[in-house]
Design a protein around this motif. Sequence first.
Motif, PDB file in Angstrom:
ATOM      1  N   PHE A 136       0.826  -1.199   0.000  1.00 39.44           N
ATOM      2  CA  PHE A 136       0.000   0.000   0.000  1.00 39.44           C
ATOM      3  C   PHE A 136       0.862   1.252   0.000  1.00 39.44           C
ATOM      4  O   PHE A 136       2.035   1.221   0.363  1.00 39.44           O
ATOM      5  CB  PHE A 136      -0.912   0.023   1.228  1.00 39.44           C
ATOM      6  N   TRP A 137       0.259   2.334  -0.434  1.00 42.21           N
ATOM      7  CA  TRP A 137       0.800   3.680  -0.280  1.00 42.21           C
ATOM      8  C   TRP A 137      -0.286   4.519   0.355  1.00 42.21           C
ATOM      9  O   TRP A 137      -1.452   4.395   0.000  1.00 42.21           O
ATOM     10  CB  TRP A 137       1.124   4.318  -1.631  1.00 42.21           C
ATOM     11  N   ILE A 138       0.084   5.357   1.293  1.00 46.68           N
ATOM     12  CA  ILE A 138      -0.793   6.408   1.789  1.00 46.68           C
ATOM     13  C   ILE A 138      -0.155   7.702   1.310  1.00 46.68           C
ATOM     14  O   ILE A 138       1.025   7.970   1.600  1.00 46.68           O
ATOM     15  CB  ILE A 138      -0.921   6.401   3.323  1.00 46.68           C
ATOM     16  N   ILE A 139      -0.917   8.456   0.518  1.00 44.04           N
ATOM     17  CA  ILE A 139      -0.361   9.676  -0.070  1.00 44.04           C
ATOM     18  C   ILE A 139      -1.241  10.876   0.259  1.00 44.04           C
ATOM     19  O   ILE A 139      -2.420  10.726   0.568  1.00 44.04           O
ATOM     20  CB  ILE A 139      -0.202   9.552  -1.602  1.00 44.04           C
ATOM     21  N   ASN A 140      -0.645  12.039   0.160  1.00 46.34           N
ATOM     22  CA  ASN A 140      -1.387  13.290   0.191  1.00 46.34           C
ATOM     23  C   ASN A 140      -1.690  13.660  -1.248  1.00 46.34           C
ATOM     24  O   ASN A 140      -0.773  13.732  -2.069  1.00 46.34           O
ATOM     25  CB  ASN A 140      -0.552  14.419   0.822  1.00 46.34           C
ATOM     26  N   ARG A 198      -2.744  -3.877 -11.492  1.00 46.66           N
ATOM     27  CA  ARG A 198      -3.818  -2.937 -11.185  1.00 46.66           C
ATOM     28  C   ARG A 198      -3.609  -2.330  -9.802  1.00 46.66           C
ATOM     29  O   ARG A 198      -3.031  -2.963  -8.923  1.00 46.66           O
ATOM     30  CB  ARG A 198      -5.168  -3.628 -11.245  1.00 46.66           C
ATOM     31  N   ILE A 199      -4.111  -1.123  -9.628  1.00 42.79           N
ATOM     32  CA  ILE A 199      -4.020  -0.402  -8.360  1.00 42.79           C
ATOM     33  C   ILE A 199      -5.416   0.060  -7.975  1.00 42.79           C
ATOM     34  O   ILE A 199      -6.170   0.561  -8.804  1.00 42.79           O
ATOM     35  CB  ILE A 199      -3.100   0.843  -8.503  1.00 42.79           C
ATOM     36  N   GLU A 200      -5.754  -0.105  -6.716  1.00 47.56           N
ATOM     37  CA  GLU A 200      -7.033   0.372  -6.198  1.00 47.56           C
ATOM     38  C   GLU A 200      -6.793   1.683  -5.459  1.00 47.56           C
ATOM     39  O   GLU A 200      -5.840   1.801  -4.691  1.00 47.56           O
ATOM     40  CB  GLU A 200      -7.615  -0.663  -5.234  1.00 47.56           C
ATOM     41  N   VAL A 201      -7.661   2.658  -5.683  1.00 48.95           N
ATOM     42  CA  VAL A 201      -7.561   3.960  -5.011  1.00 48.95           C
ATOM     43  C   VAL A 201      -8.750   4.091  -4.072  1.00 48.95           C
ATOM     44  O   VAL A 201      -9.892   3.897  -4.482  1.00 48.95           O
ATOM     45  CB  VAL A 201      -7.579   5.122  -6.032  1.00 48.95           C
ATOM     46  N   ARG A 202      -8.458   4.410  -2.806  1.00 46.56           N
ATOM     47  CA  ARG A 202      -9.512   4.675  -1.825  1.00 46.56           C
ATOM     48  C   ARG A 202      -9.069   5.821  -0.939  1.00 46.56           C
ATOM     49  O   ARG A 202      -7.895   5.929  -0.595  1.00 46.56           O
ATOM     50  CB  ARG A 202      -9.758   3.472  -0.922  1.00 46.56           C
ATOM     51  N   ALA A 203     -10.011   6.642  -0.553  1.00 49.10           N
ATOM     52  CA  ALA A 203      -9.721   7.745   0.361  1.00 49.10           C
ATOM     53  C   ALA A 203      -9.812   7.251   1.802  1.00 49.10           C
ATOM     54  O   ALA A 203     -10.616   6.367   2.119  1.00 49.10           O
ATOM     55  CB  ALA A 203     -10.709   8.891   0.145  1.00 49.10           C
ATOM     56  N   LEU A 204      -8.985   7.834   2.654  1.00 41.85           N
ATOM     57  CA  LEU A 204      -9.098   7.562   4.089  1.00 41.85           C
ATOM     58  C   LEU A 204     -10.305   8.322   4.629  1.00 41.85           C
ATOM     59  O   LEU A 204     -10.628   9.409   4.139  1.00 41.85           O
ATOM     60  CB  LEU A 204      -7.848   8.030   4.827  1.00 41.85           C
ATOM     61  N   GLN A 205     -10.941   7.794   5.643  1.00 39.97           N
ATOM     62  CA  GLN A 205     -12.063   8.491   6.255  1.00 39.97           C
ATOM     63  C   GLN A 205     -11.600   9.733   7.021  1.00 39.97           C
ATOM     64  O   GLN A 205     -12.322  10.705   7.115  1.00 39.97           O
ATOM     65  CB  GLN A 205     -12.824   7.550   7.193  1.00 39.97           C
ATOM     66  N   GLU A 206     -10.387   9.658   7.561  1.00 42.44           N
ATOM     67  CA  GLU A 206      -9.809  10.811   8.238  1.00 42.44           C
ATOM     68  C   GLU A 206      -8.298  10.751   8.081  1.00 42.44           C
ATOM     69  O   GLU A 206      -7.755   9.706   7.717  1.00 42.44           O
ATOM     70  CB  GLU A 206     -10.200  10.832   9.721  1.00 42.44           C
ATOM     71  N   ALA A 207      -7.625  11.843   8.369  1.00 39.22           N
ATOM     72  CA  ALA A 207      -6.172  11.908   8.206  1.00 39.22           C
ATOM     73  C   ALA A 207      -5.468  10.923   9.132  1.00 39.22           C
ATOM     74  O   ALA A 207      -5.915  10.710  10.268  1.00 39.22           O
ATOM     75  CB  ALA A 207      -5.694  13.319   8.481  1.00 39.22           C
ATOM     76  N   PRO A 208      -4.378  10.308   8.655  1.00 36.07           N
ATOM     77  CA  PRO A 208      -3.634   9.388   9.527  1.00 36.07           C
ATOM     78  C   PRO A 208      -2.996  10.150  10.691  1.00 36.07           C
ATOM     79  O   PRO A 208      -2.699  11.328  10.583  1.00 36.07           O
ATOM     80  CB  PRO A 208      -2.579   8.796   8.608  1.00 36.07           C
TER      81      PRO A 208
END
Length: 107
Positions: free
Chosen positions: A71-75, A96-106
């Motif tokens: 995984f990557w967590i990006i801004n 393939r890569i899946e993109v999902r937004a975080l519900q809140e900032a890490p």
Amino acid sequence: MDSIQDMDPAELETMMAAVDKFNSDLAAAEALVAAGGLHPPSTAITVDATGNVPSHIRAPFVEATEYVGGFWIINADDESAAVAWAEQASTALGSRIEVRALQEAPR
């Protein structure tokens, strides 16, 4: 393929160089928050503590022919920017890569 270790060594080296460049590009853009590779599902322990006695099952949560290998967590300013980074990640990995937004900032 059960694990990245099953890859042809030359293909693995090429892929890792592309991923290293991608990670460097993310860092240079100050977009990288965190990243990591995951061991294969065969190493998973599924924990269920919803009942009276917790259970620990040495198996993945979901049986699947494909799985998340890392995984990557990006801004990213918006979804379009996140998808543009994902396109680069997909090219680097050759998958393939899946993109999902975080519900809140890490934290």
